[in-house]
Design a protein around this motif. Structure first.
Motif, PDB file in Angstrom:
ATOM      1  N   LEU A  96       0.473   4.187   1.520  1.00 49.86           N
ATOM      2  CA  LEU A  96       0.780   4.543   2.571  1.00 49.86           C
ATOM      3  C   LEU A  96       1.994   3.447   3.363  1.00 49.86           C
ATOM      4  N   LEU A  97       2.338   2.528   3.266  1.00 51.31           N
ATOM      5  CA  LEU A  97       3.788   2.390   3.832  1.00 51.31           C
ATOM      6  C   LEU A  97       4.422   2.339   2.689  1.00 51.31           C
TER       7      LEU A  97
ATOM      8  N   ASP B  14       1.187  -1.137  -0.324  1.00 47.77           N
ATOM      9  CA  ASP B  14      -0.265  -0.056   0.394  1.00 47.77           C
ATOM     10  C   ASP B  14       0.607   1.188  -0.297  1.00 47.77           C
TER      11      ASP B  14
ATOM     12  N   GLU C  79      -6.188   8.818  17.361  1.00 46.03           N
ATOM     13  CA  GLU C  79      -6.841   8.103  18.048  1.00 46.03           C
ATOM     14  C   GLU C  79      -6.059   7.042  16.324  1.00 46.03           C
ATOM     15  N   ALA C  80      -5.485   6.889  16.234  1.00 54.45           N
ATOM     16  CA  ALA C  80      -4.740   6.033  15.387  1.00 54.45           C
ATOM     17  C   ALA C  80      -3.750   5.308  15.933  1.00 54.45           C
TER      18      ALA C  80
ATOM     19  N   SER D 259      -5.873  12.791  14.887  1.00 52.89           N
ATOM     20  CA  SER D 259      -6.022  12.501  13.949  1.00 52.89           C
ATOM     21  C   SER D 259      -4.977  10.588  14.455  1.00 52.89           C
TER      22      SER D 259
ATOM     23  N   LEU E 133       2.102   5.907  11.937  1.00 51.83           N
ATOM     24  CA  LEU E 133       2.956   5.840  11.429  1.00 51.83           C
ATOM     25  C   LEU E 133       1.777   5.945  10.141  1.00 51.83           C
ATOM     26  N   THR E 134       1.378   4.940  10.040  1.00 55.61           N
ATOM     27  CA  THR E 134       0.417   5.259   8.637  1.00 55.61           C
ATOM     28  C   THR E 134      -1.007   6.067   9.002  1.00 55.61           C
ATOM     29  N   GLN E 135      -0.860   6.913   9.917  1.00 53.66           N
ATOM     30  CA  GLN E 135      -2.177   7.858   9.341  1.00 53.66           C
ATOM     31  C   GLN E 135      -1.327   9.472   9.786  1.00 53.66           C
TER      32      GLN E 135
ATOM     33  N   GLY F 185       3.227   2.080  14.756  1.00 52.57           N
ATOM     34  CA  GLY F 185       2.597   1.700  13.646  1.00 52.57           C
ATOM     35  C   GLY F 185       1.152   1.957  13.341  1.00 52.57           C
ATOM     36  N   ASN F 186       0.663   2.013  13.911  1.00 57.57           N
ATOM     37  CA  ASN F 186      -0.718   2.729  13.366  1.00 57.57           C
ATOM     38  C   ASN F 186      -0.466   4.227  13.524  1.00 57.57           C
TER      39      ASN F 186
ATOM     40  N   VAL G 113     -12.380  11.268  15.732  1.00 61.44           N
ATOM     41  CA  VAL G 113     -11.987  11.794  14.300  1.00 61.44           C
ATOM     42  C   VAL G 113     -11.873  10.754  13.774  1.00 61.44           C
TER      43      VAL G 113
ATOM     44  N   GLN H 237      -1.330  -3.736   5.850  1.00 62.95           N
ATOM     45  CA  GLN H 237      -0.973  -4.404   4.486  1.00 62.95           C
ATOM     46  C   GLN H 237      -2.613  -5.582   4.506  1.00 62.95           C
TER      47      GLN H 237
ATOM     48  N   SER I  15      -1.094   9.308   5.830  1.00 59.14           N
ATOM     49  CA  SER I  15      -1.966   9.294   5.274  1.00 59.14           C
ATOM     50  C   SER I  15      -2.364  10.991   5.183  1.00 59.14           C
TER      51      SER I  15
ATOM     52  N   ARG J 114       6.533   6.307   3.873  1.00 54.93           N
ATOM     53  CA  ARG J 114       6.697   5.771   4.833  1.00 54.93           C
ATOM     54  C   ARG J 114       7.832   6.850   5.244  1.00 54.93           C
TER      55      ARG J 114
END
Lengths: 192, 192
Positions: free
Chosen positions: A14-15, A12, A39-40, A36, A117-119, A114-115, B9, B119, A122, A18
């Motif tokens: 998003l990965l 993806d 929250e992720a 945000s 970083l992806t957010q 990990g979450n 959020v 992923q 994004s 990064r």
């Protein structure tokens, strides 16, 4: 600087997009950006759903707090990371509610990050985690209760201009991203 | 079953849609799916780029290996996880190349799994990590070298039908996802 991971098979964007830069824009992420990210992190999975992750957040538009948190950084990291408009400290609660040690406390902080970083990707933000900071002083300055470990410091912001970095850091910023090949990471199960 | 996180959020759908089910379809993910998950994990960040994560993979279409890995699961987890068409064991290398202990080994396995989870969601796969397995026997069965820790077992597949689960597990499968509120997770920096 576009530092797309040179993947062998597609992952993806998003990965793949990064990475961990040292150049940050002075543009201040808003409270909505930070919320945000948190929250992720909050929705990561964890052992027995214990959610052992905790966070300290310092924004450059609260300069006194930001400077205090930045002062925890190692000299090497402070050179560039003090300019990040958001600094965080990630913290692990070592025990479960029942008082037994949680062997997964640091692991699950990693999952939450990990979450995050992806957010961040994004939202167009970049994040750089650091192990180099004064953990003993962090316990005191942040008044961490017993049973909580400072884990990592985190620089967060919008991408900056590497040209503004000192020479040695600018070179590192341009270096290609490297990883071990998959066949080193996947262990074979021996025949019985 | 749609188990969207009830976020305060907005967060990226790849994060909001992720959850840890117990019902898996018998449809076998392809080698390309598994490679893509491992590739995502491979590009996670890690302390000094040590990449301490290792993986054992067992697919149901290699039944002997799958059964051996499934035999490591606790009785409670084996009830449902043995039906997952892909099982993994995540492994942490405890030391850096220079022999010094890597305090971030488990944390960074968590970071790699954070990437793998995103992923998986991107590919329509679901993932459930477990702490409940026989770690001593895992060291022997998987012939782990000294200095490597078994961390978690991981059930992976396409979403299944919860109606096929035993009653008690089907109830848990329908339960809402819960998390601590953000104000419990964000620690305030005390005034100096």
């Amino acid at each position: 600087v576009e530092k797309l991971a040179r993947t062998k098979v597609a992952i993806d964007p998003l990965l793949a997009r990064r990475w961990s830069p040292r150049a940050f824009s002075s543009r201040q992420p808003g409270a909505d950006h930070v919320d945000s990210l948190l929250e992720a992190a909050r929705w990561a999975p964890s052992c027995f759903n214990a959610q052992p992750w905790r966070f300290v957040v310092a924004r450059a538009d609260e300069p006194e707090r930001h400077a205090r948190v930045a002062s925890l950084l190692s000299d090497k990291n402070r050179r560039w990371a003090a300019a990040a408009p958001v600094l965080m400290v990630t913290i692990a609660r070592r025990d479960f509610d029942n008082g037994k040690p949680n062997a997964y406390a640091w692991h699950d902080v990693g999952l939450a990050m990990g979450n995050l970083l992806t957010q961040a990707t994004s939202l167009g933000l970049v994040v750089h985690q650091m192990a180099g900071f004064d953990k003993d002083r962090a316990r005191v300055e942040l008044a961490l209760p017993d049973g909580y470990d400072p884990v990592a410091m985190v620089a967060i912001g919008f991408p900056g201009d590497p040209a503004e970095l000192p020479d040695d850091l600018r070179e590192r910023e341009a270096a290609p991203r490297v990883r071990k090949p998959l066949d080193e990471l996947v262990l074979r199960v021996p025949s019985p």
